[in-house]
Design a protein around this motif. Structure first.
Motif, PDB file in Angstrom:
ATOM      1  N   THR A  16       0.832  -1.205   0.000  1.00 61.50           N
ATOM      2  CA  THR A  16       0.000   0.000   0.000  1.00 61.50           C
ATOM      3  C   THR A  16       0.863   1.251   0.000  1.00 61.50           C
ATOM      4  O   THR A  16       0.574   2.224  -0.711  1.00 61.50           O
ATOM      5  N   VAL A  17       1.938   1.241   0.763  1.00 55.46           N
ATOM      6  CA  VAL A  17       2.856   2.378   0.792  1.00 55.46           C
ATOM      7  C   VAL A  17       3.537   2.546  -0.563  1.00 55.46           C
ATOM      8  O   VAL A  17       3.607   3.648  -1.116  1.00 55.46           O
ATOM      9  N   ALA A  18       4.061   1.439  -1.125  1.00 55.89           N
ATOM     10  CA  ALA A  18       4.736   1.514  -2.423  1.00 55.89           C
ATOM     11  C   ALA A  18       3.781   2.012  -3.503  1.00 55.89           C
ATOM     12  O   ALA A  18       4.157   2.833  -4.353  1.00 55.89           O
ATOM     13  N   PHE A  19       2.547   1.539  -3.486  1.00 53.70           N
ATOM     14  CA  PHE A  19       1.550   1.955  -4.469  1.00 53.70           C
ATOM     15  C   PHE A  19       1.304   3.457  -4.385  1.00 53.70           C
ATOM     16  O   PHE A  19       1.334   4.169  -5.399  1.00 53.70           O
ATOM     17  N   HIS A  20       1.058   3.959  -3.191  1.00 53.48           N
ATOM     18  CA  HIS A  20       0.777   5.382  -3.039  1.00 53.48           C
ATOM     19  C   HIS A  20       1.982   6.241  -3.421  1.00 53.48           C
ATOM     20  O   HIS A  20       1.832   7.278  -4.082  1.00 53.48           O
ATOM     21  N   LEU A  21       3.175   5.836  -3.032  1.00 58.30           N
ATOM     22  CA  LEU A  21       4.355   6.627  -3.373  1.00 58.30           C
ATOM     23  C   LEU A  21       4.579   6.663  -4.883  1.00 58.30           C
ATOM     24  O   LEU A  21       4.938   7.716  -5.442  1.00 58.30           O
ATOM     25  N   ALA A  22       4.377   5.531  -5.547  1.00 58.87           N
ATOM     26  CA  ALA A  22       4.544   5.509  -7.006  1.00 58.87           C
ATOM     27  C   ALA A  22       3.514   6.398  -7.690  1.00 58.87           C
ATOM     28  O   ALA A  22       3.846   7.177  -8.598  1.00 58.87           O
ATOM     29  N   LYS A  23       2.264   6.305  -7.246  1.00 55.47           N
ATOM     30  CA  LYS A  23       1.210   7.117  -7.856  1.00 55.47           C
ATOM     31  C   LYS A  23       1.424   8.603  -7.597  1.00 55.47           C
ATOM     32  O   LYS A  23       1.225   9.445  -8.496  1.00 55.47           O
ATOM     33  N   LEU A  24       1.810   8.960  -6.389  1.00 54.83           N
ATOM     34  CA  LEU A  24       2.043  10.370  -6.062  1.00 54.83           C
ATOM     35  C   LEU A  24       3.268  10.897  -6.786  1.00 54.83           C
ATOM     36  O   LEU A  24       3.275  12.034  -7.280  1.00 54.83           O
ATOM     37  N   SER A  25       4.314  10.093  -6.875  1.00 51.85           N
ATOM     38  CA  SER A  25       5.511  10.506  -7.593  1.00 51.85           C
ATOM     39  C   SER A  25       5.204  10.776  -9.061  1.00 51.85           C
ATOM     40  O   SER A  25       5.735  11.727  -9.656  1.00 51.85           O
ATOM     41  N   ALA A  26       4.342   9.941  -9.659  1.00 48.60           N
ATOM     42  CA  ALA A  26       4.023  10.085 -11.085  1.00 48.60           C
ATOM     43  C   ALA A  26       3.311  11.402 -11.395  1.00 48.60           C
ATOM     44  O   ALA A  26       3.249  11.818 -12.546  1.00 48.60           O
ATOM     45  N   ARG A  27       2.774  12.070 -10.388  1.00 49.29           N
ATOM     46  CA  ARG A  27       2.182  13.383 -10.607  1.00 49.29           C
ATOM     47  C   ARG A  27       3.253  14.428 -10.891  1.00 49.29           C
ATOM     48  O   ARG A  27       2.970  15.474 -11.485  1.00 49.29           O
ATOM     49  N   ASP A  28       4.491  14.144 -10.466  1.00 46.40           N
ATOM     50  CA  ASP A  28       5.572  15.130 -10.548  1.00 46.40           C
ATOM     51  C   ASP A  28       6.691  14.752 -11.503  1.00 46.40           C
ATOM     52  O   ASP A  28       7.455  15.622 -11.916  1.00 46.40           O
ATOM     53  N   ARG A  29       6.821  13.448 -11.822  1.00 47.51           N
ATOM     54  CA  ARG A  29       7.993  13.014 -12.598  1.00 47.51           C
ATOM     55  C   ARG A  29       7.719  11.627 -13.186  1.00 47.51           C
ATOM     56  O   ARG A  29       6.780  10.944 -12.775  1.00 47.51           O
ATOM     57  N   GLU A  30       8.577  11.226 -14.094  1.00 47.40           N
ATOM     58  CA  GLU A  30       8.505   9.870 -14.631  1.00 47.40           C
ATOM     59  C   GLU A  30       8.825   8.880 -13.508  1.00 47.40           C
ATOM     60  O   GLU A  30       9.806   9.054 -12.771  1.00 47.40           O
ATOM     61  N   THR A  31       8.007   7.847 -13.382  1.00 41.52           N
ATOM     62  CA  THR A  31       8.130   6.909 -12.258  1.00 41.52           C
ATOM     63  C   THR A  31       8.007   5.475 -12.755  1.00 41.52           C
ATOM     64  O   THR A  31       7.169   5.172 -13.613  1.00 41.52           O
ATOM     65  N   LEU A  32       8.835   4.618 -12.205  1.00 39.11           N
ATOM     66  CA  LEU A  32       8.780   3.189 -12.486  1.00 39.11           C
ATOM     67  C   LEU A  32       8.481   2.451 -11.189  1.00 39.11           C
ATOM     68  O   LEU A  32       9.207   2.602 -10.202  1.00 39.11           O
ATOM     69  N   ALA A  33       7.407   1.667 -11.169  1.00 38.25           N
ATOM     70  CA  ALA A  33       7.096   0.794 -10.037  1.00 38.25           C
ATOM     71  C   ALA A  33       7.630  -0.600 -10.354  1.00 38.25           C
ATOM     72  O   ALA A  33       7.417  -1.118 -11.456  1.00 38.25           O
ATOM     73  N   VAL A  34       8.329  -1.186  -9.397  1.00 40.73           N
ATOM     74  CA  VAL A  34       8.904  -2.522  -9.578  1.00 40.73           C
ATOM     75  C   VAL A  34       8.356  -3.433  -8.489  1.00 40.73           C
ATOM     76  O   VAL A  34       8.514  -3.156  -7.295  1.00 40.73           O
ATOM     77  N   ASP A  35       7.727  -4.516  -8.900  1.00 40.77           N
ATOM     78  CA  ASP A  35       7.219  -5.531  -7.973  1.00 40.77           C
ATOM     79  C   ASP A  35       8.192  -6.696  -7.992  1.00 40.77           C
ATOM     80  O   ASP A  35       8.311  -7.395  -9.003  1.00 40.77           O
ATOM     81  N   ILE A  36       8.912  -6.904  -6.892  1.00 37.88           N
ATOM     82  CA  ILE A  36       9.859  -8.018  -6.831  1.00 37.88           C
ATOM     83  C   ILE A  36       9.428  -9.018  -5.760  1.00 37.88           C
ATOM     84  O   ILE A  36      10.230  -9.747  -5.180  1.00 37.88           O
ATOM     85  N   ASP A  37       8.123  -9.056  -5.516  1.00 37.75           N
ATOM     86  CA  ASP A  37       7.505  -9.984  -4.572  1.00 37.75           C
ATOM     87  C   ASP A  37       6.709 -11.020  -5.363  1.00 37.75           C
ATOM     88  O   ASP A  37       5.811 -10.658  -6.124  1.00 37.75           O
ATOM     89  N   PRO A  38       7.017 -12.323  -5.220  1.00 42.54           N
ATOM     90  CA  PRO A  38       6.276 -13.347  -5.965  1.00 42.54           C
ATOM     91  C   PRO A  38       4.763 -13.321  -5.729  1.00 42.54           C
ATOM     92  O   PRO A  38       4.004 -13.843  -6.556  1.00 42.54           O
ATOM     93  N   GLN A  39       4.313 -12.723  -4.638  1.00 45.82           N
ATOM     94  CA  GLN A  39       2.875 -12.620  -4.422  1.00 45.82           C
ATOM     95  C   GLN A  39       2.214 -11.707  -5.454  1.00 45.82           C
ATOM     96  O   GLN A  39       1.019 -11.830  -5.723  1.00 45.82           O
TER      97      GLN A  39
END
Length: 251
Positions: A16-39
């Protein structure tokens, strides 16, 4: 800037934290979200079906001729300014029998494929300190540690801080991994237990403890389920406050 959201304990709100930070960051700059959890929980927040060429397993896969497939990994666009390298359960296959060479797969890929220098990369890690979390720790510039309001919180932090120190000593030959902060998540700040826990955290970890506290909220779970940032109430202010507090620590 590459930020790993990490805690070896599950249920602390990492995704939830990673999701919100990625979405909020994308409002200001190019952002890449990386999921490295097998779940693959972060992946499911962004996209209903992950393209094969955007699956992080390609960092460990090889073609029939033996050549690596990492050069063919392409992030999937999921929103304006936001793309995703996702994961699913097939990732867990590559943890068994991994060698030290496998610890650097994500770092090597992002060195060649990271977006602009001003961009953010946000990595959601699994709830353990195995192959994939080590990849994140060797790749990231900073680590953010969400913790929950439980009696095991302090014990888990001791282990995680020791792991960061060990990674910096033994495997990071360049800039050391820095801890940007510890954030208390899924917490009711009005309870005596949470107030006492915050006090204990500050007494032991001082400057690493962020001022922001992320409340437990049904609205957050509902918003993330829709692939959206929470947009009302105290939770909205808290996640926006966390984003701004991290920005302040990076400048």
């Amino acid at each position: 800037m590459i930020l790993a959201v990490l805690n070896q304990k599950g249920g602390v709100g990492k995704t939830t934290v990673a999701f919100h930070l990625a979405k909020l960051s994308a409002r200001d700059r190019e952002t890449l979200a990386v999921d490295i959890d097998p779940q693959g929980n972060l992946t499911s927040c962004f996209i209903p079906s992950l393209p094969e060429i955007s699956n992080i397993t390609m960092l460990w896969q090889k073609a029939d001729g033996g050549e690596p497939l990492s050069s063919k990994l392409v992030p999937a666009p999921v929103a304006s300014n936001l793309s995703l390298i996702g994961a699913d359960l097939s990732l867990s296959y590559f943890e068994a029998g991994a060698t030290a060479q496998g610890y650097f797969k994500l770092r090597n890929y992002l060195r060649d494929h990271q977006p602009a220098e001003s961009s953010w990369v946000v990595i959601d890690c699994p709830p353990n300190l195995g192959l994939f979390s080590i990849n994140a720790m060797l790749t990231a510039d900073y680590v953010l540690i969400p913790v929950d309001a439980s009696r095991f919180t302090m014990q888990g932090l001791d282990s995680l801080f020791a792991s960061v120190k060990e990674i910096n000593r033994d495997l990071r030959m360049e800039k050391p991994l820095a801890i940007v902060g510890i954030v208390l998540s899924n917490a009711n700040v009005h309870t005596t237990f949470v107030r006492d826990l915050r006090s204990d955290l500050r007494n032991k970890y001082g400057r690493w403890v962020l001022d922001t506290v992320l409340p437990s909220s049904v609205k957050v779970r509902e918003a993330v389920g829709r692939g959206e940032v929470v947009s009302e109430g105290a939770a909205m202010a808290a996640y926006l406050g966390l984003y701004k507090e991290i920005l302040g620590r990076l400048t």
